[in-house]
Design an enzyme around this catalytic site. Structure first.
Site, mmCIF file in Angstrom:
data_model
loop_
_atom_site.group_PDB
_atom_site.id
_atom_site.type_symbol
_atom_site.label_atom_id
_atom_site.label_comp_id
_atom_site.label_asym_id
_atom_site.label_seq_id
_atom_site.Cartn_x
_atom_site.Cartn_y
_atom_site.Cartn_z
ATOM 1 N N ALA A 152 0.815 -1.210 0.000
ATOM 2 C CA ALA A 152 0.000 0.000 0.000
ATOM 3 C C ALA A 152 0.850 1.262 0.000
ATOM 4 O O ALA A 152 0.433 2.296 -0.547
ATOM 5 C CB ALA A 152 -0.936 -0.005 1.213
ATOM 6 N N GLN A 260 -6.777 -0.866 5.391
ATOM 7 C CA GLN A 260 -7.431 -1.382 6.593
ATOM 8 C C GLN A 260 -8.931 -1.610 6.380
ATOM 9 O O GLN A 260 -9.633 -1.975 7.330
ATOM 10 C CB GLN A 260 -7.228 -0.404 7.760
ATOM 11 C CG GLN A 260 -5.775 -0.175 8.142
ATOM 12 C CD GLN A 260 -5.183 -1.326 8.928
ATOM 13 O OE1 GLN A 260 -5.866 -2.286 9.273
ATOM 14 N NE2 GLN A 260 -3.898 -1.250 9.210
ATOM 15 N N SER A 280 -3.432 -3.604 0.390
ATOM 16 C CA SER A 280 -2.292 -4.347 0.917
ATOM 17 C C SER A 280 -2.730 -5.768 1.254
ATOM 18 O O SER A 280 -3.797 -5.969 1.841
ATOM 19 C CB SER A 280 -1.749 -3.662 2.167
ATOM 20 O OG SER A 280 -0.704 -4.416 2.744
ATOM 21 N N HIS A 282 -1.033 -8.097 3.260
ATOM 22 C CA HIS A 282 -0.739 -8.639 4.595
ATOM 23 C C HIS A 282 -1.678 -8.109 5.667
ATOM 24 O O HIS A 282 -1.617 -8.569 6.812
ATOM 25 C CB HIS A 282 0.725 -8.396 4.973
ATOM 26 C CG HIS A 282 1.054 -7.002 5.384
ATOM 27 N ND1 HIS A 282 1.157 -6.623 6.700
ATOM 28 C CD2 HIS A 282 1.341 -5.900 4.656
ATOM 29 C CE1 HIS A 282 1.496 -5.348 6.768
ATOM 30 N NE2 HIS A 282 1.604 -4.881 5.534
ATOM 31 N N THR A 320 9.370 -7.319 -12.414
ATOM 32 C CA THR A 320 8.743 -8.631 -12.515
ATOM 33 C C THR A 320 7.670 -8.806 -11.450
ATOM 34 O O THR A 320 7.929 -8.594 -10.267
ATOM 35 C CB THR A 320 9.794 -9.747 -12.361
ATOM 36 O OG1 THR A 320 10.786 -9.591 -13.368
ATOM 37 C CG2 THR A 320 9.153 -11.125 -12.486
ATOM 38 N N CYS A 375 4.447 1.790 11.265
ATOM 39 C CA CYS A 375 5.327 2.573 10.401
ATOM 40 C C CYS A 375 5.931 3.771 11.118
ATOM 41 O O CYS A 375 6.867 4.385 10.622
ATOM 42 C CB CYS A 375 4.562 3.044 9.165
ATOM 43 S SG CYS A 375 3.978 1.687 8.150
#
Length: 451
Positions: A152, A260, A280, A282, A320, A375
């Site tokens: 993200a 989220q 995102s 995860h 890639t 973060c």
């Protein structure tokens, strides 16, 4: 210790056999574990079927007696064992069904999806496109509108810098909020250094923006409005549909960081008039290192690429495409659609269980929680999100974020509550300030002597 290792290997072999059995064409079965026992199989078609919940070693201790866990020393902190994990906003464990989907692309179908001359490339390309469709289905988009990224953070950078740079000759203004994720705020500050104007909308005490302030901030040269869907620290859900309507009326592109939100609450980009969306994997029980950006095709959103290279992903994100990770993200999105209602019911019950009792603490070694966004956890500054709500600095410094998820158990919540209460009571016994508070003394009114 040796016994635990053998037990882990036994469980691992049993899980492997379960996956093979499920892929063999037999009745669809899912697995769950009770403590460290072997997996229990349950037919999904049964009338009383519940989604599988696998337990951490911590919760297993509350269910099945096991040998005392050895102490763990890490980062200078000694812990009696691995702590309970209640930090789901930071990341989530990979769902076994997601790992199951990913594994073949690590070992057997490992071709480069951009290789067009042999079957290895073709089958990887097919897997990537299938995953693209799964991500699109989760948010009500077209598969051609999904661009895979590393997460993200990269998606947010592409959305904010990409739109601003592409339309810079006519529009030089961006609107966002004071409580956005750090990567959004830093991207906006970067634009300011390049000569763009950025308006940072304040939020009310409930964390929501004032729609009238948004309307007042719009200018003829506004290129983009970026508002986070669900805040990663306080969980507030912004009025995304209303914001989308305002932006569409003024012909301004609307971006939302939905890392989220997607997979946890219903999201539809057309109904909400969202033009760009960051995702995102995860955060929804998928692998780390992969995410996506949604770019609307009609009306078309144009962005300037932020990375040079081979021109993959329609020239927007060169490099890639990591097939196993992308497959995992697609599988996570599909599972999220299937489990959304179950997950919501499960987490609501855990929240009720938690809030009915005493909470909030500091320094628990046996519970993995955080004081805010992962973060920004390296900073000693209080949460800027809480400060934007009007929370005073001393209170913001003492905030703790608990996060529940699909695999969090009632036993883990009960254990966290007990540890929390115990820790708070010990801290109060150690603090002379607590006695003053009990006597009704306002600590802010005290004139502390200087030494």
């Amino acid at each position: 210790m040796a016994g635990r290792t053998v037990l882990q290997r036994t469980v691992g072999r049993a899980l492997s056999q379960a996956w093979k059995a499920r892929n063999s064409g037999g009745p669809l079965a899912e697995w769950t574990t009770t403590g460290n026992a072997a997996p229990i199989f349950c037919n999904r078609t049964a009338p009383n079927w519940n989604p599988p919940r696998h337990h951490s070693s911590a919760s297993a201790a509350a269910v099945v007696e096991e040998e005392e866990a050895p102490a763990v020393m890490m980062k200078g902190v000694k812990m009696p064992g691995r702590p309970l994990y209640l930090d789901m906003q930071a990341t989530s464990p990979v769902d076994p069904r997601v790992l199951d989907a990913m594994m073949p692309y690590f070992t057997d179908q490992y071709g480069n999806p951009h290789s067009r001359t042999h079957i290895y490339g073709w089958e990887s390309e097919d897997a990537v496109e299938r995953a693209r469709g799964q991500v699109a289905d989760l948010i009500g988009a077209n598969a051609k509108e999904i661009i895979f990224t590393s997460g993200a953070t990269e998606a947010n950078n592409i959305a904010i810098k990409g739109v601003a740079h592409f339309y810079k000759d006519k529009k030089k203004h961006v609107i966002t909020t004071q409580t956005e994720h750090k990567c959004v705020l830093d991207s906006c500050r970067h634009l300011q250094q390049e000569g763009f104007d950025v308006t940072y909308l304040p939020v009310k005490t409930d964390g929501l923006i004032d729609l009238e302030e948004l309307k007042a901030a719009i200018r003829p040269d506004t290129a983009l409005v970026s508002v986070m869907f669900v805040n990663n620290e306080i969980g507030v859900i912004q009025p995304i549909k209303e914001i989308g309507e305002i932006c569409r009326q003024h012909k301004i592109f609307f971006h939302t960081d939905a890392a989220q939100a997607a997979g946890k609450i219903p999201v539809n980009v057309d109904d909400m008039k969202i033009d760009l969306m960051s995702l995102s994997a995860h955060k929804i029980y998928g692998p780390k290192g992969v995410g996506a950006i949604y770019l609307r095709r009609r009306p078309r959103v144009r962005v300037e690429a932020q990375m040079s290279g081979g021109g993959q992903e329609r020239g927007i994100r060169s490099g890639t495409v990591p097939t196993p990770l992308v497959v995992g993200m697609g599988a996570a999105c599909e599972v999220a659609m299937q489990e959304m209602a179950n997950d919501e019911d499960h987490i609501v019950q855990l929240q009720k269980r938690f809030l009915e009792r005493e909470s909030l603490l500091m320094g628990l070694k046996e519970v993995a929680v955080s004081s805010g966004s992962a973060c920004t956890s390296a900073s000693l500054e209080p949460s800027y999100v809480l400060r934007a709500l009007g929370v005073e600095e001393d209170m913001a410094h003492t905030s703790i974020r608990f996060g529940f998820g699909r695999f969090t158990t009632k036993e883990e919540v009960d254990r966290a509550i007990a540890l929390t209460v115990d820790r708070v009571q010990k801290l109060r016994q150690m603090s002379p300030l607590w006695e003053m508070v009990q006597e009704g003394i306002d600590l802010k009114s005290i004139q502390w002597s200087q030494h």
